[in-house]
Scaffold this motif. Sequence first.
Motif, mmCIF file in Angstrom:
data_model
loop_
_atom_site.group_PDB
_atom_site.id
_atom_site.type_symbol
_atom_site.label_atom_id
_atom_site.label_comp_id
_atom_site.label_asym_id
_atom_site.label_seq_id
_atom_site.Cartn_x
_atom_site.Cartn_y
_atom_site.Cartn_z
ATOM 1 N N ALA A 120 0.833 -1.208 0.000
ATOM 2 C CA ALA A 120 0.000 0.000 0.000
ATOM 3 C C ALA A 120 0.867 1.259 0.000
ATOM 4 N N THR A 121 1.937 1.252 0.772
ATOM 5 C CA THR A 121 2.830 2.417 0.815
ATOM 6 C C THR A 121 3.455 2.671 -0.548
ATOM 7 N N LEU A 122 3.947 1.616 -1.179
ATOM 8 C CA LEU A 122 4.571 1.771 -2.494
ATOM 9 C C LEU A 122 3.546 2.206 -3.545
ATOM 10 N N THR A 123 2.323 1.724 -3.449
ATOM 11 C CA THR A 123 1.279 2.117 -4.385
ATOM 12 C C THR A 123 0.937 3.593 -4.220
ATOM 13 N N ILE A 124 0.808 4.030 -2.979
ATOM 14 C CA ILE A 124 0.513 5.445 -2.717
ATOM 15 C C ILE A 124 1.657 6.335 -3.187
ATOM 16 N N LEU A 125 2.886 5.943 -2.898
ATOM 17 C CA LEU A 125 4.021 6.750 -3.329
ATOM 18 C C LEU A 125 4.116 6.815 -4.853
ATOM 19 N N ASP A 126 3.837 5.708 -5.511
ATOM 20 C CA ASP A 126 3.870 5.696 -6.978
ATOM 21 C C ASP A 126 2.802 6.620 -7.540
ATOM 22 N N THR A 127 1.643 6.623 -6.920
ATOM 23 C CA THR A 127 0.553 7.491 -7.372
ATOM 24 C C THR A 127 0.897 8.959 -7.150
ATOM 25 N N LEU A 128 1.480 9.273 -5.993
ATOM 26 C CA LEU A 128 1.811 10.662 -5.685
ATOM 27 C C LEU A 128 2.975 11.182 -6.516
ATOM 28 N N MET A 129 3.944 10.330 -6.792
ATOM 29 C CA MET A 129 5.154 10.788 -7.474
ATOM 30 C C MET A 129 5.002 10.805 -8.998
ATOM 31 N N SER A 130 3.954 10.182 -9.527
ATOM 32 C CA SER A 130 3.823 10.161 -10.987
ATOM 33 C C SER A 130 2.945 11.291 -11.467
#
Length: 130
Positions: A120-130
């Motif tokens: 979940a953390t990696l998914t959220i970070l990927d969404t925020l950083m893209s």
Amino acid sequence: MSASRMAGSLIMQASRSMQATFGLARDQTVEAWRSMQAAFGRARDQVAESVTEERARNMVMLQVVSVVACGVIAAIAFQATYSEESDACDAKPMPLTDWFIAVCAANSAAVVMLVSMAWATLTILDTLMS
């Protein structure tokens, strides 16, 4: 007094004190105040970005280390549950094998939860950083 009224009165007090201190006109004071707010906002955003990225990396790293540690402990407990020596120990108030089964189950559940948290953390970070 509501928070917005309190903030408004603090801004007005700061504006009056800037007028009195620097002898500025009202328009100049408001412009100076807005430029200070913009500068603080930009600085806050830059600090938040750098801190967020570093904290996110640290958080994911700690989650991965926790998954490995819990997995190792669960594997050791699972192996100890079915070892030949576990029946030889007369533990009270509960048998040693039951304790090892509980440790194995708790750590297995922790592994599942930690893996889902890391995902979940990696998914959220990927969404925020893209």
